[in-house]
Motif scaffolding. Sequence first.
Motif, PDB file in Angstrom:
ATOM      1  N   SER A 109       2.142 -33.242  19.395  1.00  0.00           N
ATOM      2  CA  SER A 109       1.062 -34.106  18.910  1.00  0.00           C
ATOM      3  C   SER A 109      -0.308 -33.485  19.158  1.00  0.00           C
ATOM      4  CB  SER A 109       1.132 -35.480  19.583  1.00  0.00           C
ATOM      5  OG  SER A 109       0.986 -35.360  20.984  1.00  0.00           O
ATOM      6  N   SER A 110      -0.315 -32.152  19.355  1.00  0.00           N
ATOM      7  CA  SER A 110      -1.576 -31.483  19.642  1.00  0.00           C
ATOM      8  C   SER A 110      -1.763 -30.333  18.658  1.00  0.00           C
ATOM      9  CB  SER A 110      -1.566 -30.994  21.101  1.00  0.00           C
ATOM     10  OG  SER A 110      -2.816 -30.483  21.486  1.00  0.00           O
ATOM     11  N   VAL A 111      -2.277 -29.215  19.125  1.00  0.00           N
ATOM     12  CA  VAL A 111      -2.505 -28.061  18.253  1.00  0.00           C
ATOM     13  C   VAL A 111      -1.194 -27.589  17.635  1.00  0.00           C
ATOM     14  CG1 VAL A 111      -3.214 -25.627  18.238  1.00  0.00           C
ATOM     15  CG2 VAL A 111      -4.585 -27.314  19.456  1.00  0.00           C
ATOM     16  N   SER A 138      -7.882 -29.878   9.316  1.00  0.00           N
ATOM     17  CA  SER A 138      -7.351 -30.534  10.519  1.00  0.00           C
ATOM     18  C   SER A 138      -7.046 -29.517  11.609  1.00  0.00           C
ATOM     19  CB  SER A 138      -6.085 -31.325  10.172  1.00  0.00           C
ATOM     20  OG  SER A 138      -6.376 -32.384   9.286  1.00  0.00           O
ATOM     21  N   LEU A 139      -6.511 -28.350  11.202  1.00  0.00           N
ATOM     22  CA  LEU A 139      -6.204 -27.307  12.181  1.00  0.00           C
ATOM     23  C   LEU A 139      -7.489 -26.799  12.830  1.00  0.00           C
ATOM     24  CD1 LEU A 139      -4.190 -25.420  13.543  1.00  0.00           C
ATOM     25  CD2 LEU A 139      -4.452 -23.856  11.603  1.00  0.00           C
ATOM     26  N   ASN A 197       1.968 -28.526  10.652  1.00  0.00           N
ATOM     27  CA  ASN A 197       1.563 -29.197   9.404  1.00  0.00           C
ATOM     28  C   ASN A 197       0.858 -28.228   8.464  1.00  0.00           C
ATOM     29  OD1 ASN A 197       2.577 -31.607  10.378  1.00  0.00           O
ATOM     30  ND2 ASN A 197       0.603 -32.314  11.170  1.00  0.00           N
ATOM     31  N   PHE A 198       0.086 -27.300   9.046  1.00  0.00           N
ATOM     32  CA  PHE A 198      -0.640 -26.322   8.240  1.00  0.00           C
ATOM     33  C   PHE A 198       0.323 -25.403   7.492  1.00  0.00           C
ATOM     34  CE2 PHE A 198      -2.850 -22.091   8.144  1.00  0.00           C
ATOM     35  CZ  PHE A 198      -3.827 -22.428   7.226  1.00  0.00           C
ATOM     36  N   SER A 253     -10.249 -28.402  13.154  1.00  0.00           N
ATOM     37  CA  SER A 253     -10.747 -29.476  14.014  1.00  0.00           C
ATOM     38  C   SER A 253      -9.960 -29.551  15.315  1.00  0.00           C
ATOM     39  CB  SER A 253     -10.666 -30.805  13.263  1.00  0.00           C
ATOM     40  OG  SER A 253     -11.090 -31.871  14.086  1.00  0.00           O
ATOM     41  N   ALA A 254      -8.630 -29.321  15.222  1.00  0.00           N
ATOM     42  CA  ALA A 254      -7.795 -29.363  16.424  1.00  0.00           C
ATOM     43  C   ALA A 254      -8.205 -28.259  17.395  1.00  0.00           C
ATOM     44  CB  ALA A 254      -6.323 -29.228  16.058  1.00  0.00           C
ATOM     45  N   SER A 270      -0.604 -29.513  14.556  1.00  0.00           N
ATOM     46  CA  SER A 270      -1.517 -29.094  13.490  1.00  0.00           C
ATOM     47  C   SER A 270      -1.084 -27.761  12.880  1.00  0.00           C
ATOM     48  CB  SER A 270      -2.940 -28.979  14.037  1.00  0.00           C
ATOM     49  OG  SER A 270      -3.423 -30.231  14.487  1.00  0.00           O
ATOM     50  N   GLU A 287      -4.991 -29.916   5.642  1.00  0.00           N
ATOM     51  CA  GLU A 287      -4.355 -29.463   6.879  1.00  0.00           C
ATOM     52  C   GLU A 287      -5.130 -28.301   7.502  1.00  0.00           C
ATOM     53  OE1 GLU A 287      -2.219 -31.049   8.386  1.00  0.00           O
ATOM     54  OE2 GLU A 287      -1.487 -32.410   6.830  1.00  0.00           O
TER      55      GLU A 287
END
Length: 454
Positions: free
Chosen positions: A104-106, A139-140, A112-113, A142-143, A109, A136
């Motif tokens: 649920s962290s990097v 989002s990556l 998902n990427f 941002s993570a 991400s 994605e």
Amino acid sequence: MSLFGMLGTTSRALDVQRFGLDVVGNNLANVNTPGYTKRVADFGAIPPPDRFSAGNGVEVLAVRSMRDRLYDQRLYDESPLEQQQSAIADTLGLAEVALGKPGSSVDASLANFFDAFAELADAPSSSTARQQVLSEGASLASAFNGMATRLTDAAKAADVRLREDVQTINELTTRIASLNKSIGTSPSSQTLHLRDQQVEAVQDLSGLLGTQVLELGDGTMQIVTRSGRPLVIGEDAYPLAAVGGPPAGYASIRAGGVDITAEITDGHLGGLLQVRDRDIPGYSAQLDEIAHAVATEVNALHATGFDLTGAAGGTFFTPPTGVAGAAAALRMDPALLGNPSRLAAAGVAAPGDNAVARKLADLRDASIVNGRTPDQAWTALVYDVGSDVHRAETDEASRKEIVQQIEQLRDSVSGVSIDEEAAMMLRYQRAYEANARFFTVIDETITTLLSLKR
């Protein structure tokens, strides 16, 4: 000795036994007082004035504290090691929390990427799939940004606590210097409570900063750091200063204008310095390596592809300027944002090709981060943090047990035992009663003797 002399002797004995009860009462009153050391009254027989006297009774010689300097010194030596591991465990706990839960962290991400690129490879012309890749990617980035910020915040939290420790150290050294002055100028019989406060303050100081302590004959203490920097000499306290400086504004520790940060290796202060200056920067460097490798490899592959219009692909992420700071600086290329058609999925300038999208999806399993895949590199980072926290907690528990054992040994000598004090109270009570009875007998004897003359 005359009968009247015996009355005086017995009267003194009553006062002595009452004094013993007073000492017991004071011990019981302070049974829960931190740092209090059990008091013991020393009695001595008064020698007879001549050979025709059995003696002149008893007197109070002194009241002393039952203190063992060996145990005090052992606590001064062990407390810094325990507090160092405590600071490391507490502060690294913030870094561990910052990493988030697995899946649920990097790591999520990243998954998902690359999943988004795999879906794009299945439908390279789909605007929905293209928009999902951009979403994605953002989002990556941002993570990585958020993770870098949280690690930096953990280091800043350590710096704040470090400054607080320096302030506390200065308060303690000022207090110890004041106690030294009071102890040095007061009669020894009036310094017992001051000595208790002094030892308690020195132990607190040693927990914050490893020290060397020298107790002088007059009861005062001289305290220096492990490297010999003076903290308390007689009535004078030598304060430390926490001075912020570049590049991050973190505080360095100065003594007399000299930077002694590198000299501080234990105590709570040493633990905070280790986490702030070594551990967290190491984790940040690992995170930067992952971000840099992902951005560089994705950009390199994306630049070899072609978008929907047949134009050559550009960069996907803003090119990193270096490894250091890559995670905090990671951003999507502004040219792609809001323009999914610019996404290069094809390996040739022809609609429907998915060669580059497939290669980008395959980066998931490529050893691009120092011989590891991105997910493996992230797992290694999480493991390193967790391992360091566990090691610090284990060492803290071990050191705490050592400190507790020494405290128990010290308390067996210096601590107040209710059972022992109750036994002493009964002893003094019985002695008082016996002397009171003897006083009555002498008084009755004198009365009888005086009645013979009537």
